[in-house]
Design an enzyme around this catalytic site. Structure first.
Site, PDB file in Angstrom:
ATOM      1  N   GLU A  35     -10.848 -12.590  12.452  1.00 13.62           N
ATOM      2  CA  GLU A  35      -9.454 -12.961  12.631  1.00 13.62           C
ATOM      3  C   GLU A  35      -8.714 -11.871  13.421  1.00 13.62           C
ATOM      4  O   GLU A  35      -7.966 -12.158  14.341  1.00 13.62           O
ATOM      5  CB  GLU A  35      -8.802 -13.103  11.255  1.00 13.62           C
ATOM      6  CG  GLU A  35      -7.630 -14.034  11.258  1.00 13.62           C
ATOM      7  CD  GLU A  35      -8.054 -15.454  10.941  1.00 13.62           C
ATOM      8  OE1 GLU A  35      -8.719 -15.639   9.922  1.00 13.62           O
ATOM      9  OE2 GLU A  35      -7.731 -16.352  11.723  1.00 13.62           O
ATOM     10  N   TYR A  62       0.851  -1.203   0.000  1.00 11.62           N
ATOM     11  CA  TYR A  62       0.000   0.000   0.000  1.00 11.62           C
ATOM     12  C   TYR A  62       0.888   1.254   0.000  1.00 11.62           C
ATOM     13  O   TYR A  62       0.811   2.080  -0.888  1.00 11.62           O
ATOM     14  CB  TYR A  62      -0.895   0.048   1.248  1.00 11.62           C
ATOM     15  CG  TYR A  62      -2.051  -0.931   1.297  1.00 11.62           C
ATOM     16  CD1 TYR A  62      -2.322  -1.819   0.274  1.00 11.62           C
ATOM     17  CD2 TYR A  62      -2.889  -0.957   2.417  1.00 11.62           C
ATOM     18  CE1 TYR A  62      -3.394  -2.709   0.350  1.00 11.62           C
ATOM     19  CE2 TYR A  62      -3.960  -1.833   2.499  1.00 11.62           C
ATOM     20  CZ  TYR A  62      -4.211  -2.712   1.471  1.00 11.62           C
ATOM     21  OH  TYR A  62      -5.269  -3.574   1.573  1.00 11.62           O
TER      22      TYR A  62
END
Ligand SMILES: Cc1cc2nc3c(=O)[nH]c(=O)nc-3n(C[C@H](O)[C@H](O)[C@H](O)COP(=O)(O)OP(=O)(O)OC[C@H]3O[C@@H](n4cnc5c(N)ncnc54)[C@H](O)[C@@H]3O)c2cc1C
Length: 396
Positions: free
Chosen positions: A246, A130
């Site tokens: 998660e 990113y």
């Protein structure tokens, strides 16, 4: 990839039975201490990932169809607690916590089948591309471009601070398909083969002496359109997608790990005859309070997921608390050890293989990676405390 598991618990398995079964598995298959050499360490972790996956003890929140366990939330928390207790690492990789939930939610069936199970088994290592020079906190200003040519995109540009890029097989990236002015409206989510021609990875050395992250350059890299997640120019909402169960269970795992680390630090203070000093006791009590808050906050994230479907801003609160805690804890440990605390792991006199010094150095980056503390504070100010939007940032 065909997925066949044997150890997935039935819906009715009691918490105690499940816990006992995990404990037995982790004891019988404990991977042992990871080797020091980075290449051997990676192979060791991949082998452990495969052992867990093949036994059906991987991916607590993942759908069974992709090799996960699809556990109830209570079982997920037990799973994380038992991992921490057994001192075994969970399945490794940035991909698992960030790219996988995105693919599960937005990917096509073909993409799910191609990417998910090999990621969970550790056959393919993923990394997050990113950040760019000039596009960190202000990610919508990213400049790496992807130009469509028939069934392919041609990618050019640069990423930076890409953790695990030197070992990666796949980069999940954000690239610009619109104009620079279109900001987040012109961004596309692409999966790039890290071994494709035109991808160059240059390791960056960090303060611990390792090369945990790297710069990545793209020079006319061809990427099939079938490796785009979601629609062209609509990658931004995918970034904001919930990181799901998660991540929440991960916060619970960190709380469990730091519970254990604090007990070890308290034992160290006793061993060195310092545990009865008022200032040391005061500091240990402070850490005790913070580690408990960490656990309650993880429970809050879990509750947000159960009631609202995503962790929300509580995860920013959690991150701020944990990152400050781990920096303070390691700094305190070094002070406790005095000059011995400054010995590196190569020294025969190093205490506990210099784990506290390494932790001190490693956690310098905690308040920067995954969004700086300032940015987390902005999120908490706006989304939790409902304060006005940061005037220095463009309107959302
Ligand atoms: C160990 C580590 C691992 C990383 N791994 C990855 C990875 O795998 N993949 C990846 O894509 N990126 C990764 N990063 C990059 C990380 O996401 C960025 O470093 C981070 O988002 C900050 O961006 P920046 O470095 O460009 O700093 P900048 O955004 O330039 O910030 C500089 C300073 O200005 C402050 N600042 C900026 N904007 C504001 C604002 N609006 N309000 C208040 N203060 C502000 C920041 O808090 C910071 O103190 C990693 C970073 C580290 C340290």
């Amino acid at each position: 990839m065909t997925v066949q598991q044997t150890n997935i618990p039935s819906e009715i398995e009691s918490d105690d039975d499940f816990r006992a079964r995990l404990r037995t598995f982790f004891t019988d298959h404990h991977p042992g201490k990871p080797p020091r050499d980075p290449k051997e360490r990676l192979a060791h972790q991949k082998a452990w990932n495969a052992t867990m996956f093949d036994a059906g003890f991987s991916g607590p929140s993942w759908p069974k169809e992709f090799g996960g366990m699809e556990l109830s939330f209570a079982h997920q928390v037990i799973y994380q607690e038992e991992l921490a207790r057994a001192r075994v690492p969970g399945p490794m990789g940035t991909g698992l916590g960030i790219a996988a939930p995105t693919i599960i939610r937005y990917g096509t069936q073909a993409q799910k089948e191609e990417f998910l199970a090999p990621m969970l088994r550790g056959d393919k290592i993923w990394c997050q591309g990113y950040s760019e020079p000039g596009a960190g906190s202000d990610l919508p200003s990213l400049r790496t471009t992807a130009r469509r040519e028939g069934d392919e995109y041609v990618v050019n540009g640069q990423k930076v601070w890409t953790t695990q890029a030197t070992n990666a097989d796949v980069l999940f990236t954000l690239v610009r398909t619109g104009t620079q002015e279109s900001r987040q409206k012109g961004i596309t989510y692409l999966l790039i083969d890290a071994h494709a021609p035109g991808v160059e990875v240059r390791p960056l050395r960090d303060i611990t002496g390792g090369a945990g992250f790297a710069e990545v350059f793209f020079d006319d890299v061809h990427v099939p359109v079938s490796h785009r997640i979601g629609e062209e120019n609509e990658g931004w909402p995918l970034v904001r997608t919930s990181l799901g169960h998660e991540r929440a269970a991960g916060a619970m795992n960190q709380a469990a790990v730091y519970r254990r680390v604090l007990d070890e630090l308290t034992a160290l203070a006793r061993e060195r005859g310092r545990a009865s000093e008022p200032l040391i006791r005061d500091q240990l009590a402070d850490f005790e309070i913070r580690v408990r808050i960490m656990r309650y906050n993880a429970a809050r994230i879990i509750s947000d997921i159960l009631t609202k479907g995503e962790p929300g801003a509580a995860s920013s609160v959690s991150r701020m608390l944990i990152t400050a805690f781990e920096q303070d804890l390691h700094e305190f440990a070094i002070g406790l050890l005095g000059p011995a605390g400054l010995l590196t792991k190569d020294s025969p006199h190093a205490v506990q293989r210099a784990r506290w010094l390494t932790g001190f150095l490693r956690t310098r980056a905690s308040t920067i990676g995954a969004g700086t503390s300032e940015i987390q504070r902005n999120t908490v100010a706006e989304q939790v405390l409902k304060l006005p939007h940061d005037p220095g940032m463009p309107p959302r």
